[in-house]
Design a protein around this motif. Sequence first.
Motif, PDB file in Angstrom:
ATOM      1  N   LEU A 143      19.856  43.104  45.311  1.00  0.00           N
ATOM      2  CA  LEU A 143      19.041  42.370  46.292  1.00  0.00           C
ATOM      3  C   LEU A 143      17.553  42.239  45.933  1.00  0.00           C
ATOM      4  CD1 LEU A 143      20.614  43.573  49.664  1.00  0.00           C
ATOM      5  CD2 LEU A 143      20.703  41.267  48.678  1.00  0.00           C
ATOM      6  N   PRO A 144      16.895  43.281  45.402  1.00  0.00           N
ATOM      7  CA  PRO A 144      15.451  43.124  45.134  1.00  0.00           C
ATOM      8  C   PRO A 144      15.113  42.219  43.952  1.00  0.00           C
ATOM      9  CG  PRO A 144      16.077  45.451  45.194  1.00  0.00           C
ATOM     10  CD  PRO A 144      17.322  44.651  45.221  1.00  0.00           C
ATOM     11  N   PHE A 145      16.086  41.769  43.214  1.00  0.00           N
ATOM     12  CA  PHE A 145      15.812  41.020  41.987  1.00  0.00           C
ATOM     13  C   PHE A 145      16.145  39.552  42.184  1.00  0.00           C
ATOM     14  CE2 PHE A 145      16.872  45.388  40.925  1.00  0.00           C
ATOM     15  CZ  PHE A 145      15.691  45.774  40.307  1.00  0.00           C
ATOM     16  N   TYR A 146      15.122  38.716  42.030  1.00  0.00           N
ATOM     17  CA  TYR A 146      15.247  37.286  42.309  1.00  0.00           C
ATOM     18  C   TYR A 146      16.316  36.609  41.454  1.00  0.00           C
ATOM     19  CZ  TYR A 146      14.201  32.393  42.915  1.00  0.00           C
ATOM     20  OH  TYR A 146      14.315  31.053  43.193  1.00  0.00           O
ATOM     21  N   ASP A 147      16.443  37.008  40.201  1.00  0.00           N
ATOM     22  CA  ASP A 147      17.384  36.311  39.318  1.00  0.00           C
ATOM     23  C   ASP A 147      18.815  36.837  39.430  1.00  0.00           C
ATOM     24  OD1 ASP A 147      16.719  38.702  38.120  1.00  0.00           O
ATOM     25  OD2 ASP A 147      16.732  37.899  36.090  1.00  0.00           O
ATOM     26  N   ARG A 148      19.068  37.754  40.321  1.00  0.00           N
ATOM     27  CA  ARG A 148      20.423  38.261  40.579  1.00  0.00           C
ATOM     28  C   ARG A 148      20.873  37.735  41.937  1.00  0.00           C
ATOM     29  NH1 ARG A 148      21.712  38.293  36.226  1.00  0.00           N
ATOM     30  NH2 ARG A 148      23.675  39.185  36.822  1.00  0.00           N
ATOM     31  N   VAL A 149      22.165  37.538  42.095  1.00  0.00           N
ATOM     32  CA  VAL A 149      22.709  37.037  43.353  1.00  0.00           C
ATOM     33  C   VAL A 149      23.728  38.037  43.865  1.00  0.00           C
ATOM     34  CG1 VAL A 149      24.041  35.181  44.434  1.00  0.00           C
ATOM     35  CG2 VAL A 149      22.396  34.639  42.640  1.00  0.00           C
ATOM     36  N   SER A 150      23.573  38.448  45.109  1.00  0.00           N
ATOM     37  CA  SER A 150      24.578  39.291  45.740  1.00  0.00           C
ATOM     38  C   SER A 150      25.648  38.373  46.303  1.00  0.00           C
ATOM     39  CB  SER A 150      23.954  40.134  46.849  1.00  0.00           C
ATOM     40  OG  SER A 150      23.060  41.060  46.281  1.00  0.00           O
ATOM     41  N   ASP A 151      26.888  38.609  45.894  1.00  0.00           N
ATOM     42  CA  ASP A 151      27.942  37.646  46.157  1.00  0.00           C
ATOM     43  C   ASP A 151      29.213  38.354  46.604  1.00  0.00           C
ATOM     44  OD1 ASP A 151      29.814  35.564  46.034  1.00  0.00           O
ATOM     45  OD2 ASP A 151      28.954  34.722  44.215  1.00  0.00           O
ATOM     46  N   VAL A 152      29.766  37.913  47.718  1.00  0.00           N
ATOM     47  CA  VAL A 152      31.007  38.494  48.223  1.00  0.00           C
ATOM     48  C   VAL A 152      32.155  38.254  47.229  1.00  0.00           C
ATOM     49  CG1 VAL A 152      31.734  36.502  49.612  1.00  0.00           C
ATOM     50  CG2 VAL A 152      32.420  38.804  50.288  1.00  0.00           C
ATOM     51  N   ASP A 153      32.085  37.162  46.465  1.00  0.00           N
ATOM     52  CA  ASP A 153      33.113  36.898  45.455  1.00  0.00           C
ATOM     53  C   ASP A 153      33.107  37.978  44.374  1.00  0.00           C
ATOM     54  OD1 ASP A 153      33.786  34.585  46.806  1.00  0.00           O
ATOM     55  OD2 ASP A 153      32.527  33.299  45.551  1.00  0.00           O
ATOM     56  N   ASP A 154      31.913  38.417  43.979  1.00  0.00           N
ATOM     57  CA  ASP A 154      31.814  39.502  43.000  1.00  0.00           C
ATOM     58  C   ASP A 154      32.441  40.774  43.564  1.00  0.00           C
ATOM     59  OD1 ASP A 154      30.439  37.714  41.431  1.00  0.00           O
ATOM     60  OD2 ASP A 154      28.490  38.685  41.667  1.00  0.00           O
ATOM     61  N   LEU A 155      32.166  41.047  44.826  1.00  0.00           N
ATOM     62  CA  LEU A 155      32.738  42.222  45.477  1.00  0.00           C
ATOM     63  C   LEU A 155      34.268  42.148  45.461  1.00  0.00           C
ATOM     64  CD1 LEU A 155      32.224  44.820  47.174  1.00  0.00           C
ATOM     65  CD2 LEU A 155      32.246  43.356  49.190  1.00  0.00           C
ATOM     66  N   ILE A 156      34.806  40.990  45.762  1.00  0.00           N
ATOM     67  CA  ILE A 156      36.269  40.807  45.774  1.00  0.00           C
ATOM     68  C   ILE A 156      36.835  40.955  44.366  1.00  0.00           C
ATOM     69  CG2 ILE A 156      38.110  39.109  46.149  1.00  0.00           C
ATOM     70  CD1 ILE A 156      36.305  37.997  48.469  1.00  0.00           C
ATOM     71  N   LEU A 157      36.242  40.264  43.389  1.00  0.00           N
ATOM     72  CA  LEU A 157      36.760  40.305  42.017  1.00  0.00           C
ATOM     73  C   LEU A 157      36.625  41.699  41.405  1.00  0.00           C
ATOM     74  CD1 LEU A 157      35.407  36.878  40.774  1.00  0.00           C
ATOM     75  CD2 LEU A 157      37.809  37.481  41.101  1.00  0.00           C
ATOM     76  N   ASN A 158      35.474  42.353  41.624  1.00  0.00           N
ATOM     77  CA  ASN A 158      35.282  43.721  41.117  1.00  0.00           C
ATOM     78  C   ASN A 158      36.331  44.650  41.712  1.00  0.00           C
ATOM     79  OD1 ASN A 158      31.614  43.640  41.248  1.00  0.00           O
ATOM     80  ND2 ASN A 158      33.003  42.726  39.786  1.00  0.00           N
ATOM     81  N   SER A 159      36.544  44.538  43.008  1.00  0.00           N
ATOM     82  CA  SER A 159      37.508  45.402  43.686  1.00  0.00           C
ATOM     83  C   SER A 159      38.922  45.154  43.186  1.00  0.00           C
ATOM     84  CB  SER A 159      37.433  45.200  45.197  1.00  0.00           C
ATOM     85  OG  SER A 159      36.142  45.537  45.675  1.00  0.00           O
ATOM     86  N   LEU A 160      39.284  43.893  42.978  1.00  0.00           N
ATOM     87  CA  LEU A 160      40.620  43.581  42.434  1.00  0.00           C
ATOM     88  C   LEU A 160      40.768  44.135  41.022  1.00  0.00           C
ATOM     89  CD1 LEU A 160      41.177  39.937  43.725  1.00  0.00           C
ATOM     90  CD2 LEU A 160      42.352  42.010  44.487  1.00  0.00           C
ATOM     91  N   GLY A 161      39.704  44.078  40.232  1.00  0.00           N
ATOM     92  CA  GLY A 161      39.746  44.662  38.896  1.00  0.00           C
ATOM     93  C   GLY A 161      39.934  46.165  38.946  1.00  0.00           C
ATOM     94  N   TYR A 162      39.216  46.819  39.831  1.00  0.00           N
ATOM     95  CA  TYR A 162      39.315  48.270  39.996  1.00  0.00           C
ATOM     96  C   TYR A 162      40.726  48.654  40.439  1.00  0.00           C
ATOM     97  CZ  TYR A 162      37.880  52.984  41.316  1.00  0.00           C
ATOM     98  OH  TYR A 162      37.762  54.339  41.415  1.00  0.00           O
ATOM     99  N   ILE A 163      41.268  47.906  41.408  1.00  0.00           N
ATOM    100  CA  ILE A 163      42.632  48.173  41.896  1.00  0.00           C
ATOM    101  C   ILE A 163      43.645  47.944  40.774  1.00  0.00           C
ATOM    102  CG2 ILE A 163      44.408  47.347  43.495  1.00  0.00           C
ATOM    103  CD1 ILE A 163      42.016  46.794  45.479  1.00  0.00           C
ATOM    104  N   THR A 164      43.453  46.918  39.971  1.00  0.00           N
ATOM    105  CA  THR A 164      44.336  46.666  38.827  1.00  0.00           C
ATOM    106  C   THR A 164      44.272  47.829  37.844  1.00  0.00           C
ATOM    107  OG1 THR A 164      44.066  44.282  39.072  1.00  0.00           O
ATOM    108  CG2 THR A 164      44.837  45.078  36.923  1.00  0.00           C
ATOM    109  N   GLY A 165      43.066  48.308  37.564  1.00  0.00           N
ATOM    110  CA  GLY A 165      42.912  49.465  36.681  1.00  0.00           C
ATOM    111  C   GLY A 165      43.615  50.680  37.235  1.00  0.00           C
ATOM    112  N   TYR A 166      43.516  50.884  38.543  1.00  0.00           N
ATOM    113  CA  TYR A 166      44.204  52.003  39.184  1.00  0.00           C
ATOM    114  C   TYR A 166      45.714  51.844  39.039  1.00  0.00           C
ATOM    115  CZ  TYR A 166      45.834  55.210  42.813  1.00  0.00           C
ATOM    116  OH  TYR A 166      46.488  56.200  43.504  1.00  0.00           O
ATOM    117  N   GLY A 167      46.209  50.623  39.182  1.00  0.00           N
ATOM    118  CA  GLY A 167      47.641  50.364  38.981  1.00  0.00           C
ATOM    119  C   GLY A 167      48.076  50.700  37.563  1.00  0.00           C
ATOM    120  N   ILE A 168      47.249  50.354  36.599  1.00  0.00           N
ATOM    121  CA  ILE A 168      47.544  50.692  35.195  1.00  0.00           C
ATOM    122  C   ILE A 168      47.560  52.209  35.029  1.00  0.00           C
ATOM    123  CG2 ILE A 168      46.632  50.585  32.832  1.00  0.00           C
ATOM    124  CD1 ILE A 168      45.553  47.739  33.607  1.00  0.00           C
TER     125      ILE A 168
END
Length: 178
Positions: A143-168
């Motif tokens: 949030l404090p960095f102008y050139d970065r974007v906080s995005d719910v899509d990133d949260l969803i994709l990161n979480s799906l990746g983490y869950i996939t890793g847990y499945g592996i």
Amino acid sequence: MTAISYGSLVVAISVIWIFIRTYFAVKQRRFDLKREIQLLFVYICIVVVARFTFFPFSKVNGQIQPLIFDTATAFSPRINWIPLVNLLDYPDKRDILLNVVGNFAMFIPLGIVWPGVYKELNSAGKVISAGVGVSLLIEILQLPFYDRVSDVDDLILNSLGYITGYGIWLLVRKLAKK
């Protein structure tokens, strides 16, 4: 305006890591090489995720561009709260693929490494909470960095990746028991 280089961030993470690991070694009065090697994988995950979540992917003259903090532009309203709306909103299809696959794939190693290292992550609920929590923390820290974007899509994709890793991790653990 303050520029934070990736190298300086790695140094800061490393100093904090060494301090914490030294503290626990002194507190426990022992050094377990196997455990330290396991934790080294956690450290590597942290450094790699920091690279791709806080610093621009593209390089200029072969250099990773710094993270810029400027009080005049800090906490800009660059937040995407609506899921999947901006997911495909890139001019180049390569950027779409890089965003989707990158955000997903970057968290797979965390889902594999963390449950194996941290015995407290002994249920799917705890593992998923940890993965979503880490991803949410990253989005908040951007949030404090102008050139970065906080995005719910990133949260969803990161979480799906983490869950996939847990499945592996579960699959490998199950196959190892056979």
